[in-house]
Design an enzyme around this catalytic site. Structure first.
Site, PDB file in Angstrom:
ATOM      1  CB  CYS A 159     -22.254  19.031  27.627  1.00  0.00           C
ATOM      2  SG  CYS A 159     -22.779  19.982  26.183  1.00  0.00           S
ATOM      3  CB  CYS A 173     -16.146  21.487  23.333  1.00  0.00           C
ATOM      4  SG  CYS A 173     -17.777  21.987  22.759  1.00  0.00           S
ATOM      5  CB  CYS A 211     -19.015  16.428  27.379  1.00  0.00           C
ATOM      6  SG  CYS A 211     -18.090  16.134  25.851  1.00  0.00           S
ATOM      7  CB  CYS A 264     -21.129   8.991  13.205  1.00  0.00           C
ATOM      8  SG  CYS A 264     -21.656  10.518  14.009  1.00  0.00           S
ATOM      9  CB  CYS A 301     -23.837  10.082  10.726  1.00  0.00           C
ATOM     10  SG  CYS A 301     -24.589  10.911  12.152  1.00  0.00           S
ATOM     11  NE  ARG A 322     -26.376   4.166  16.189  1.00  0.00           N
ATOM     12  CZ  ARG A 322     -26.624   5.375  15.688  1.00  0.00           C
ATOM     13  NH1 ARG A 322     -26.434   6.437  16.409  1.00  0.00           N
ATOM     14  NH2 ARG A 322     -27.038   5.513  14.450  1.00  0.00           N
ATOM     15  CB  CYS A 330     -28.768  10.627  14.306  1.00  0.00           C
ATOM     16  SG  CYS A 330     -28.110   9.632  15.655  1.00  0.00           S
TER      17      CYS A 330
HETATM   18  N1  SAM Z   1     -20.294  18.510  19.995  1.00  0.00           N
HETATM   19  C1  SAM Z   1     -21.415  17.965  19.324  1.00  0.00           C
HETATM   20  C2  SAM Z   1     -22.688  18.118  20.102  1.00  0.00           C
HETATM   21  O1  SAM Z   1     -22.659  18.043  21.324  1.00  0.00           O
HETATM   22  O2  SAM Z   1     -23.737  18.293  19.476  1.00  0.00           O
HETATM   23  C3  SAM Z   1     -21.234  16.539  18.903  1.00  0.00           C
HETATM   24  C4  SAM Z   1     -20.528  15.523  19.740  1.00  0.00           C
HETATM   25  S1  SAM Z   1     -21.258  15.135  21.319  1.00  0.00           S
HETATM   26  C5  SAM Z   1     -19.982  14.211  22.040  1.00  0.00           C
HETATM   27  C6  SAM Z   1     -22.551  14.004  20.911  1.00  0.00           C
HETATM   28  C7  SAM Z   1     -23.369  13.408  22.024  1.00  0.00           C
HETATM   29  O3  SAM Z   1     -22.630  12.405  22.686  1.00  0.00           O
HETATM   30  C8  SAM Z   1     -23.848  14.301  23.140  1.00  0.00           C
HETATM   31  O4  SAM Z   1     -24.948  15.060  22.795  1.00  0.00           O
HETATM   32  C9  SAM Z   1     -24.189  13.292  24.224  1.00  0.00           C
HETATM   33  O5  SAM Z   1     -25.543  12.871  24.107  1.00  0.00           O
HETATM   34  C10 SAM Z   1     -23.246  12.119  23.921  1.00  0.00           C
HETATM   35  N2  SAM Z   1     -22.207  11.983  24.960  1.00  0.00           N
HETATM   36  C11 SAM Z   1     -21.169  12.820  25.185  1.00  0.00           C
HETATM   37  N3  SAM Z   1     -20.421  12.415  26.204  1.00  0.00           N
HETATM   38  C12 SAM Z   1     -20.995  11.270  26.669  1.00  0.00           C
HETATM   39  C13 SAM Z   1     -20.677  10.364  27.728  1.00  0.00           C
HETATM   40  N4  SAM Z   1     -19.652  10.552  28.532  1.00  0.00           N
HETATM   41  N5  SAM Z   1     -21.482   9.300  27.894  1.00  0.00           N
HETATM   42  C14 SAM Z   1     -22.541   9.095  27.095  1.00  0.00           C
HETATM   43  N6  SAM Z   1     -22.884   9.921  26.078  1.00  0.00           N
HETATM   44  C15 SAM Z   1     -22.136  10.996  25.872  1.00  0.00           C
HETATM   45  C1  DTB Z   2     -24.434   9.811  20.330  1.00  0.00           C
HETATM   46  O1  DTB Z   2     -25.604   9.950  20.717  1.00  0.00           O
HETATM   47  N1  DTB Z   2     -23.538   9.058  20.931  1.00  0.00           N
HETATM   48  C2  DTB Z   2     -22.237   9.179  20.281  1.00  0.00           C
HETATM   49  C3  DTB Z   2     -22.594  10.000  19.002  1.00  0.00           C
HETATM   50  N2  DTB Z   2     -23.931  10.405  19.256  1.00  0.00           N
HETATM   51  C4  DTB Z   2     -21.720  11.093  18.587  1.00  0.00           C
HETATM   52  C5  DTB Z   2     -21.204   9.752  21.153  1.00  0.00           C
HETATM   53  C6  DTB Z   2     -20.986   8.962  22.424  1.00  0.00           C
HETATM   54  C7  DTB Z   2     -19.867   9.585  23.147  1.00  0.00           C
HETATM   55  C8  DTB Z   2     -19.496   8.864  24.375  1.00  0.00           C
HETATM   56  C9  DTB Z   2     -18.457   9.588  25.130  1.00  0.00           C
HETATM   57  C10 DTB Z   2     -17.093   9.640  24.520  1.00  0.00           C
HETATM   58  O2  DTB Z   2     -16.610   8.627  23.960  1.00  0.00           O
HETATM   59  O3  DTB Z   2     -16.446  10.691  24.638  1.00  0.00           O
HETATM   60 FE1  SF4 Z   3     -18.943  20.086  23.314  1.00  0.00          FE
HETATM   61 FE2  SF4 Z   3     -19.090  17.712  24.501  1.00  0.00          FE
HETATM   62 FE3  SF4 Z   3     -21.135  19.391  24.675  1.00  0.00          FE
HETATM   63 FE4  SF4 Z   3     -20.566  18.220  22.280  1.00  0.00          FE
HETATM   64  S1  SF4 Z   3     -21.244  17.205  24.149  1.00  0.00           S
HETATM   65  S2  SF4 Z   3     -21.055  20.376  22.665  1.00  0.00           S
HETATM   66  S3  SF4 Z   3     -18.319  18.113  22.442  1.00  0.00           S
HETATM   67  S4  SF4 Z   3     -19.073  19.733  25.516  1.00  0.00           S
END
Ligand code: SAM
Ligand code: DTB
Ligand code: SF4
Length: 338
Positions: free
Chosen positions: A69, A65, A72, A109, A140, A273, A200
């Site tokens: 973030c 990506c 992530c 989702c 979702c 949630r 959401c």
């Molecule tokens: N890429 C898209 C975005 O960021 O909008 C969708 C997927 S992203 C993984 C969705 C959400 O997952 C993020 O906004 C964040 O709040 C949550 N998330 C990502 N990595 C995480 C982690 N290691 N622990 C907890 N929540 C996480």
């Molecule tokens: C959200 O708030 N939590 C979910 C969903 N929206 C997409 C994602 C959690 C991701 C946790 C980190 C991972 O498994 O990579």
């Molecule tokens: Fe990309 Fe992860 Fe950020 Fe979603 S949360 S935009 S997958 S870097």
């Protein structure tokens, strides 16, 4: 019908969008029993307090990506263990959704590690959404930023919810993400809402933010033009190689319950949630979160790239708490469901 709790607080008061930080702090700092009592009253006035929703997640396009973030595993900016993949085939997505439904999920989702979807990718995601919807699941998607026409296409394909998180408070946001602004996210939420999608939207705790940031995030969510129908509260799931490792600080469990209770009171009709991070929570902590108003979980051994409790353990916990969910009518035994 308006009811009044023993504390004299109306529990079905009109939804508010003018919360101040001071009000959120005053709630948060109530004696624990008073806060949880009030949250539980609000919860009972708006939901069956003995039911939780079960959602299932699938990463339909993992890693690589372009966003930065800092929490992530899927950001191309960091050296993590996650390997980038292409967008999954529709058939494989639908087969996974069918298994999730049989295992007790009510919502499915689909998540993609994109800054925003390209129109040709969106064609394929729309096919996935329609096919998953046809299985009788709530749908979702979380695909990054959307333009208004893209949101409309997803809605026409049968999408029910769009997940797009604000992630944290406006003040802490810049410490975590630099490649897109909070306003970008708010614009995407508006596009999704205008297209008729349910929202959401929530965020993450445990990245090193202060309690004020957590409350600032809740105030931001509650003061959106309409409350998100779903509010995911993620506890940061540890990922090696990302910057948040340097700042992470898992909240005291009582602080987490307080936050859930404040979310419940400020957004009384939203489903809250308990999202990522349940792997670190004891049964007792999860039980307290349910009492404080959490009423949704993700089921399945993995979230996107990180771990989630085993479905069998979740089924056992909900059973011990007398909480109903779609896990009760799962077609396959929980341990075989993954
Ligand atoms: N890429 C898209 C975005 O960021 O909008 C969708 C997927 S992203 C993984 C969705 C959400 O997952 C993020 O906004 C964040 O709040 C949550 N998330 C990502 N990595 C995480 C982690 N290691 N622990 C907890 N929540 C996480
Ligand atoms: C959200 O708030 N939590 C979910 C969903 N929206 C997409 C994602 C959690 C991701 C946790 C980190 C991972 O498994 O990579
Ligand atoms: Fe990309 Fe992860 Fe950020 Fe979603 S949360 S935009 S997958 S870097």
């Amino acid at each position: 019908m308006s009811t009044t709790s023993q504390s004299g607080t109306p529990t079905t008061a009109p939804l508010r969008h003018d919360w101040s930080r001071a009000e959120a702090e005053a709630l948060y700092n109530l004696p624990f029993a008073d806060l949880v009592f009030r949250a539980q009253g609000t919860h009972r006035a708006n939901f069956d307090p003995n039911h939780v929703e079960t959602a299932s997640l699938l990463s339909i396009k993992t890693g690589g990506c372009p966003e930065d973030c800092g929490y992530c595993s899927q950001s191309a900016h960091y050296d993590t263990d996650v390997k980038a993949t292409k967008l999954m085939d529709t058939d494989a997505v639908v087969a996974t959704a069918r298994r999730a439904k049989d295992a007790g999920a009510s919502r499915f989702c689909m998540a993609a590690a994109w800054r925003n979807p390209k129109d040709k990718d969106l064609d394929r995601v729309c096919d996935m959404v329609s096919a998953v919807k046809d299985l009788g699941l709530e749908t979702c998607a979380t695909l990054g930023m959307l333009t208004p026409p893209q949101a409309e296409r997803l809605r026409s394909a049968g999408l029910d919810f769009y997940n797009h998180n604000v992630d944290t408070s406006p003040e802490f946001y810049g410490r975590i993400i630099t490649t897109r602004t909070l306003q970008d996210r708010i614009d995407t939420l508006a596009s999704a809402r205008d297209a008729g999608l349910k929202i959401c939207c929530g965020g993450i705790v445990g990245m090193g933010e202060q309690v004020e940031d957590r409350l600032g995030m809740l105030v931001l969510l509650a003061n959106l033009p309409s409350h998100p129908e779903s509010v995911p509260i993620n506890l940061w799931n540890e990922v090696k190689g990302v910057p948040v490792n340097q700042t992470a600080d898992r909240p005291d469990p009582i602080a987490l319950v307080r936050m859930i209770a404040v979310a419940r009171i400020m957004m009384p009709k939203s489903v809250v949630r308990l999202s990522a991070g349940r792997q670190y929570m004891t049964d007792e902590l999860q039980a307290l979160c349910f009492v404080a108003g959490a009423n949704s979980i993700f089921i399945g051994d993995v979230l996107l790239t990180t771990k989630n409790p085993q479905t069998m353990r979740d089924a056992d916990l909900l059973d011990r708490l007398g909480i109903t969910s779609r896990l009760d009518d799962a077609k396959v035994p929980a341990q075989a469901a993954e």
